[in-house]
Design a protein around this motif. Structure first.
Motif, PDB file in Angstrom:
ATOM      1  N   GLY A 169       0.706  -1.148   0.063  1.00  0.00           N
ATOM      2  CA  GLY A 169      -0.002   0.006  -0.022  1.00  0.00           C
ATOM      3  C   GLY A 169       0.871   1.361  -0.018  1.00  0.00           C
ATOM      4  O   GLY A 169       0.490   2.336  -0.666  1.00  0.00           O
ATOM      5  N   LEU A 170       1.937   1.292   0.571  1.00  0.00           N
ATOM      6  CA  LEU A 170       2.815   2.334   0.818  1.00  0.00           C
ATOM      7  C   LEU A 170       3.331   2.579  -0.563  1.00  0.00           C
ATOM      8  O   LEU A 170       3.411   3.954  -0.817  1.00  0.00           O
ATOM      9  CB  LEU A 170       3.791   2.148   1.942  1.00  0.00           C
ATOM     10  N   HIS A 171       3.773   1.798  -1.275  1.00  0.00           N
ATOM     11  CA  HIS A 171       4.563   1.967  -2.627  1.00  0.00           C
ATOM     12  C   HIS A 171       3.534   1.730  -3.925  1.00  0.00           C
ATOM     13  O   HIS A 171       3.988   1.727  -4.749  1.00  0.00           O
ATOM     14  CB  HIS A 171       5.730   1.120  -2.610  1.00  0.00           C
ATOM     15  N   ARG A 172       2.440   1.531  -3.605  1.00  0.00           N
ATOM     16  CA  ARG A 172       1.215   1.428  -4.594  1.00  0.00           C
ATOM     17  C   ARG A 172       1.679   0.382  -5.464  1.00  0.00           C
ATOM     18  O   ARG A 172       1.778   0.498  -6.840  1.00  0.00           O
ATOM     19  CB  ARG A 172       1.167   2.728  -5.368  1.00  0.00           C
ATOM     20  N   ILE A 173       2.138  -0.770  -5.002  1.00  0.00           N
ATOM     21  CA  ILE A 173       2.492  -1.846  -5.819  1.00  0.00           C
ATOM     22  C   ILE A 173       1.472  -2.823  -6.079  1.00  0.00           C
ATOM     23  O   ILE A 173       0.403  -3.398  -5.265  1.00  0.00           O
ATOM     24  CB  ILE A 173       3.474  -2.882  -4.961  1.00  0.00           C
ATOM     25  N   ASP A 174       1.403  -3.288  -7.499  1.00  0.00           N
ATOM     26  CA  ASP A 174       0.322  -3.984  -7.919  1.00  0.00           C
ATOM     27  C   ASP A 174       1.125  -5.612  -7.894  1.00  0.00           C
ATOM     28  O   ASP A 174       2.112  -5.768  -8.782  1.00  0.00           O
ATOM     29  CB  ASP A 174      -0.136  -3.821  -9.351  1.00  0.00           C
ATOM     30  N   ALA A 175       0.575  -6.688  -7.049  1.00  0.00           N
ATOM     31  CA  ALA A 175       1.252  -7.680  -6.926  1.00  0.00           C
ATOM     32  C   ALA A 175       1.229  -8.544  -8.344  1.00  0.00           C
ATOM     33  O   ALA A 175       2.239  -9.469  -8.388  1.00  0.00           O
ATOM     34  CB  ALA A 175       0.260  -8.807  -6.074  1.00  0.00           C
ATOM     35  N   ALA A 176       0.249  -8.356  -9.322  1.00  0.00           N
ATOM     36  CA  ALA A 176       0.185  -8.988 -10.417  1.00  0.00           C
ATOM     37  C   ALA A 176       1.481  -8.416 -11.336  1.00  0.00           C
ATOM     38  O   ALA A 176       1.693  -9.023 -12.477  1.00  0.00           O
ATOM     39  CB  ALA A 176      -0.938  -8.617 -11.382  1.00  0.00           C
ATOM     40  N   HIS A 177       1.977  -7.554 -10.921  1.00  0.00           N
ATOM     41  CA  HIS A 177       3.255  -7.013 -11.821  1.00  0.00           C
ATOM     42  C   HIS A 177       4.526  -6.770 -10.921  1.00  0.00           C
ATOM     43  O   HIS A 177       5.281  -6.070 -10.931  1.00  0.00           O
ATOM     44  CB  HIS A 177       2.925  -5.563 -12.511  1.00  0.00           C
ATOM     45  N   ALA A 178       4.588  -7.838  -9.905  1.00  0.00           N
ATOM     46  CA  ALA A 178       5.691  -7.751  -9.013  1.00  0.00           C
ATOM     47  C   ALA A 178       6.355  -9.095  -8.796  1.00  0.00           C
ATOM     48  O   ALA A 178       5.817 -10.211  -9.054  1.00  0.00           O
ATOM     49  CB  ALA A 178       5.344  -7.173  -7.569  1.00  0.00           C
ATOM     50  N   ALA A 179       7.509  -9.188  -8.525  1.00  0.00           N
ATOM     51  CA  ALA A 179       8.164 -10.583  -8.030  1.00  0.00           C
ATOM     52  C   ALA A 179       9.009 -10.122  -6.629  1.00  0.00           C
ATOM     53  O   ALA A 179       9.327  -9.263  -6.347  1.00  0.00           O
ATOM     54  CB  ALA A 179       9.449 -10.707  -9.133  1.00  0.00           C
ATOM     55  N   MET A 180       9.219 -11.298  -5.971  1.00  0.00           N
ATOM     56  CA  MET A 180       9.737 -11.117  -4.599  1.00  0.00           C
ATOM     57  C   MET A 180      10.623 -12.277  -4.530  1.00  0.00           C
ATOM     58  O   MET A 180      10.641 -13.486  -5.177  1.00  0.00           O
ATOM     59  CB  MET A 180       8.571 -11.435  -3.562  1.00  0.00           C
ATOM     60  N   PHE A 181      11.916 -11.874  -3.888  1.00  0.00           N
ATOM     61  CA  PHE A 181      12.983 -12.956  -3.963  1.00  0.00           C
ATOM     62  C   PHE A 181      13.417 -13.198  -2.295  1.00  0.00           C
ATOM     63  O   PHE A 181      13.591 -12.065  -1.670  1.00  0.00           O
ATOM     64  CB  PHE A 181      14.358 -12.274  -4.362  1.00  0.00           C
ATOM     65  N   GLU A 182      13.420 -14.426  -2.016  1.00  0.00           N
ATOM     66  CA  GLU A 182      13.474 -14.426  -0.435  1.00  0.00           C
ATOM     67  C   GLU A 182      14.394 -15.804  -0.011  1.00  0.00           C
ATOM     68  O   GLU A 182      14.124 -16.689  -1.109  1.00  0.00           O
ATOM     69  CB  GLU A 182      12.117 -14.823   0.048  1.00  0.00           C
ATOM     70  N   ASP A 183      14.928 -15.952   0.836  1.00  0.00           N
ATOM     71  CA  ASP A 183      15.746 -17.194   1.386  1.00  0.00           C
ATOM     72  C   ASP A 183      14.803 -17.958   2.359  1.00  0.00           C
ATOM     73  O   ASP A 183      15.206 -19.125   2.426  1.00  0.00           O
ATOM     74  CB  ASP A 183      17.051 -16.838   1.950  1.00  0.00           C
ATOM     75  N   LEU A 184      13.543 -17.466   2.701  1.00  0.00           N
ATOM     76  CA  LEU A 184      12.743 -18.402   3.578  1.00  0.00           C
ATOM     77  C   LEU A 184      11.682 -18.493   2.975  1.00  0.00           C
ATOM     78  O   LEU A 184      10.741 -17.848   2.439  1.00  0.00           O
ATOM     79  CB  LEU A 184      12.596 -17.544   4.731  1.00  0.00           C
ATOM     80  N   ALA A 185      11.192 -19.918   2.509  1.00  0.00           N
ATOM     81  CA  ALA A 185      10.186 -20.238   1.960  1.00  0.00           C
ATOM     82  C   ALA A 185       8.607 -19.927   2.369  1.00  0.00           C
ATOM     83  O   ALA A 185       7.774 -19.481   1.750  1.00  0.00           O
ATOM     84  CB  ALA A 185       9.993 -21.770   1.501  1.00  0.00           C
ATOM     85  N   ARG A 186       8.745 -19.728   3.569  1.00  0.00           N
ATOM     86  CA  ARG A 186       7.356 -19.322   4.219  1.00  0.00           C
ATOM     87  C   ARG A 186       7.296 -18.004   3.974  1.00  0.00           C
ATOM     88  O   ARG A 186       6.063 -17.609   4.071  1.00  0.00           O
ATOM     89  CB  ARG A 186       7.492 -19.724   5.810  1.00  0.00           C
ATOM     90  N   ASN A 187       8.253 -16.682   3.742  1.00  0.00           N
ATOM     91  CA  ASN A 187       7.916 -15.654   3.351  1.00  0.00           C
ATOM     92  C   ASN A 187       7.389 -15.294   2.214  1.00  0.00           C
ATOM     93  O   ASN A 187       7.138 -14.340   1.582  1.00  0.00           O
ATOM     94  CB  ASN A 187       9.203 -14.900   3.870  1.00  0.00           C
TER      95      ASN A 187
END
Length: 239
Positions: A169-187
């Motif tokens: 919400g803070l950065h007005r991110i549309d999840a459908a146009h986003a990618a996330m990189f993480e080392d913990l699968a639960r996150n």
């Protein structure tokens, strides 16, 4: 709800799979800088020392308590706040008083992040000062639009759904146009449910750097789209 896909390894990723992405979201610890740097071991030891001093426990008992807090609350700090009303600023300052020279600068990773189209963010359960110092030592800090840290999350860590909502919400991110990189699968469970492309960072020498087994539960789940042990190489491939 977005469709779920099975894990695909680095060699299966293509530029077409990420052509829609406008916002790139990276965890910090053991994701942007690699687990092999062993930087987090310093933080881990200082968290144990903090718990030992606060609760007057021998080191082994303090470590067990620390890990229990981490597992049940998402971060050791959250557990200490909930059960012992610890001052978060004092905790964060103490545990991040470490030697950042353990991180080797990675110009190749910096170049790949800079070349990504769109905005880039660091989304961490640490604090901003820690993220800035680590990212600066790695050589990637200047490539990021902003850092969303634990303080910005009102001290509610990932994987809480409300924290992702606040960040997006803070950065007005549309999840459908986003990618996330993480080392913990639960996150990655919430980001995948929201519609993000998800990438799990797993060390190439995985068994040697495994850490606590439960930390890596779910790495074979449908909420993980891709798995890689080479972040820079992965970014190069999808460009």
């Amino acid at each position: 709800m977005p469709s779920q896909t099975a894990i695909r390894q680095t060699e299966d990723a293509t530029p077409a799979d990420f052509a829609h992405v406008r916002d790139w979201v990276f965890d910090l610890d053991n994701t942007l800088y690699p687990r092999r740097s062993n930087l987090f071991s310093q933080i881990d030891e200082r968290m144990t020392a903090f718990v030992a001093d606060l609760l007057s426990l021998p080191r082994d008992e303090a470590r067990a308590k620390q890990k229990d807090f981490y597992r049940r609350y998402g971060t050791t700090l959250r557990g200490l706040m909930q059960e012992h009303r610890v001052d978060p600023d004092a905790f964060l300052q103490f545990v991040h008083d470490i030697d950042y020279s353990w991180i080797e600068p990675d110009p190749a990773l910096g170049a790949e992040i800079e070349a990504l189209p769109g905005r880039k963010f660091i989304f961490t359960n640490g604090d901003r000062r820690h993220a800035e110092r680590a990212a600066r030592q790695l050589g990637v800090l200047d490539h990021f639009e902003d850092i969303f840290d634990l303080v910005a999350a009102d001290l509610v860590p990932k994987p809480a759904a409300e924290t992702y909502d606040k960040f997006m919400g803070l950065h007005r991110i549309d999840a459908a146009h986003a990618a996330m990189f993480e080392d913990l699968a639960r996150n990655l469970e919430v980001p995948k449910r929201l519609g993000m492309r998800t990438v799990l960072i797993v060390p190439e020498n995985f068994e040697d750097t495994f850490g606590d087994v439960w930390e890596h539960e779910g790495r074979d789940g449908d909420h993980v789209d891709y798995v890689t042990g080479d972040l820079a190489g992965f970014l190069r491939k999808i460009r």
